[in-house]
Design a protein around this motif. Structure first.
Motif, PDB file in Angstrom:
ATOM      1  N   ARG A  83       0.857  -1.181   0.000  1.00  0.00           N
ATOM      2  CA  ARG A  83       0.000   0.000   0.000  1.00  0.00           C
ATOM      3  C   ARG A  83       0.891   1.228   0.000  1.00  0.00           C
ATOM      4  NH1 ARG A  83      -3.909   1.489   4.919  1.00  0.00           N
ATOM      5  NH2 ARG A  83      -2.112   2.675   5.628  1.00  0.00           N
ATOM      6  N   ARG A  84       0.744   2.030  -1.032  1.00  0.00           N
ATOM      7  CA  ARG A  84       1.563   3.231  -1.184  1.00  0.00           C
ATOM      8  C   ARG A  84       0.642   4.440  -1.257  1.00  0.00           C
ATOM      9  NH1 ARG A  84       6.823   4.558  -4.405  1.00  0.00           N
ATOM     10  NH2 ARG A  84       6.551   6.775  -4.849  1.00  0.00           N
ATOM     11  N   TRP A  86       2.491   4.064   4.467  1.00  0.00           N
ATOM     12  CA  TRP A  86       2.816   2.926   3.606  1.00  0.00           C
ATOM     13  C   TRP A  86       2.766   1.629   4.410  1.00  0.00           C
ATOM     14  CZ3 TRP A  86       7.325   3.972  -0.355  1.00  0.00           C
ATOM     15  CH2 TRP A  86       6.990   5.099  -1.132  1.00  0.00           C
ATOM     16  N   ARG A  87       2.457   0.547   3.711  1.00  0.00           N
ATOM     17  CA  ARG A  87       2.467  -0.771   4.331  1.00  0.00           C
ATOM     18  C   ARG A  87       3.162  -1.776   3.409  1.00  0.00           C
ATOM     19  NH1 ARG A  87       1.676   1.927   7.910  1.00  0.00           N
ATOM     20  NH2 ARG A  87       0.052   1.861   9.514  1.00  0.00           N
TER      21      ARG A  87
END
Length: 409
Positions: free
Chosen positions: A138-139, A194-195
């Motif tokens: 995820r961004r 982020w992730r």
């Protein structure tokens, strides 16, 4: 037989924190012990000018008894690191040594070589945790600051951080930013969201660019670049050896790259002359007549825009780029904009190291600029080892984080 060597130094009229400038100041004041200490420290980071200067001090007997064996060894080391004037002097002085001195000379060359902690050549990605970093699942793109948008200002932020076992971003540190402070807040806010996939912790680096697309307006403000580069004497001071100005020049040139107006192909064989900003005018509006490519690739086109060579994807040969004025090279890059596949096209220019942000960053680091050294240490183990040996608190904190990640793994 030998004339007294004069220093081939371009001295500035101001004092900076960098070791190189402190060494010059100390030498001008005939504080030879301090000058020798700074030059010796810069030898450890592969500064060829410091090697040459220290060799001259030994030959001239400045601050200590004259020692032509030490001088010959240091001239040899400076030649190995690319100093233009050291090769002939090393050969000439080495040939004058007596047989008994030759053995001592070989030992001194080896001793000085062992002191160099950062080898010759550009910095490399030598830390596996950085070189093989995973991509986020995820961004979140950063918000464009209102103040920057009003001024039509673009820029970038480069950050070093840790990804923990849950895939969260922690321990963020800003390595570099242009302009200073303008985009940092939004970049940090985005990166914290982020992730990554959960698993083994890792240290990594990312760079977020802020580009403001205004219809009918070029990405680059050439008059502003002209003022920043030449009217402010930035180029002159960087060439003169000011590490602080070399760092600023590297930031300005990296800004050019982040804006995506041109792709620079650096040819080290070209002379290091002042950048010709006329190469950046006008910006071409070139588009690909196709929407997908397998990977980033450099292509050559004929005057009509037909692709004649493609380095990484031969299947592109024969396809068309529209808007081409003359034959030349272009960099093609696959992108996704609003879930739609596109091909981003940049004119490619073959230029000297004068255009290379990495070159000037390295020069600043080798001249003792601590922020430049930390920037390189984020991805280069040689620079990290040097800063750890210097007990730099930032490098120690990175090492602690890195060791923790390895331990958990």
């Amino acid at each position: 037989m030998f004339k007294r060597f004069a220093f081939l130094l371009l001295c500035c009229s101001f004092t900076l924190r960098a070791d190189w400038n402190q060494a010059l100041l100390a030498y001008e004041q005939q504080d030879y012990n301090t000058a020798r200490l700074h030059f010796s420290e810069l030898v450890k980071v592969g500064n060829a000018n410091a090697m040459f200067s220290l060799a001259a001090m030994y030959f001239n007997g400045e601050g200590q008894d004259a020692d032509k064996v030490q001088a010959a060894a240091l001239f040899k080391l400076a030649a190995d690191f690319g100093h233009a004037d050291a090769t002939a002097l090393a050969a000439q002085l080495g040939a004058s040594l007596q047989p008994a001195e030759q053995t001592n000379y070989a030992q001194m060359v080896q001793q000085w070589q062992q002191q160099v902690m950062v080898p010759a050549g550009p910095a490399m990605l030598t830390r596996p945790s950085v070189a093989t970093a995973a991509q986020p699942i995820r961004r979140v793109e950063p918000r464009y600051p209102v103040d920057a948008a009003r001024r039509g200002q673009s820029g970038y932020v480069k950050m070093h951080y840790r990804v923990d076992e849950q895939g969260r971003v922690t321990d963020i540190m800003v390595l570099d930013a242009y302009p200073q402070q303008l985009f940092i807040k939004e970049a940090l806010k985005a990166l914290q969201s982020w992730r990554y996939s959960s698993g083994s912790p890792q240290l990594t680096v990312t760079e977020l660019s802020f580009t403001l697309e205004i219809p009918g307006q070029a990405r680059l403000n050439i008059p502003r670049l002209e003022q920043a580069l030449f009217q402010s004497k930035l180029w002159d001071l960087a060439v003169a050896g000011s590490a602080e100005h070399q760092l600023i020049l590297s930031q300005l040139l990296r800004h050019l790259v982040t804006q995506g107006a041109h792709h620079f192909i650096i040819d080290p064989a070209l002379p290091l002359t002042a950048p010709d900003l006329n190469l950046l005018q006008p910006e071409l509006t070139v588009k690909a007549d196709f929407t997908t490519i397998a990977q980033q690739t450099l292509v050559t086109v004929d005057p009509s825009g037909v692709i004649t060579t493609a380095e990484a994807d031969p299947a592109l040969i024969g396809k068309q780029l529209s808007g081409v004025k003359t034959a030349g090279q272009f960099l093609l890059e696959p992108r996704t904009v609003n879930t739609k596949a596109e091909v981003f096209v940049q004119p490619a220019l073959t230029v000297s190291r004068a255009w290379s942000a990495d070159y000037w960053l390295e020069q600043a680091a080798r001249n003792g600029q601590i922020d430049a050294q930390r920037n390189l240490a984020a991805t280069d183990q040689h620079w990290l080892n040097y800063l750890l040996a210097k007990q730099d608190p930032v490098a120690i904190s990175w090492q602690a984080t890195g060791l923790l990640a390895q331990h958990n793994h």
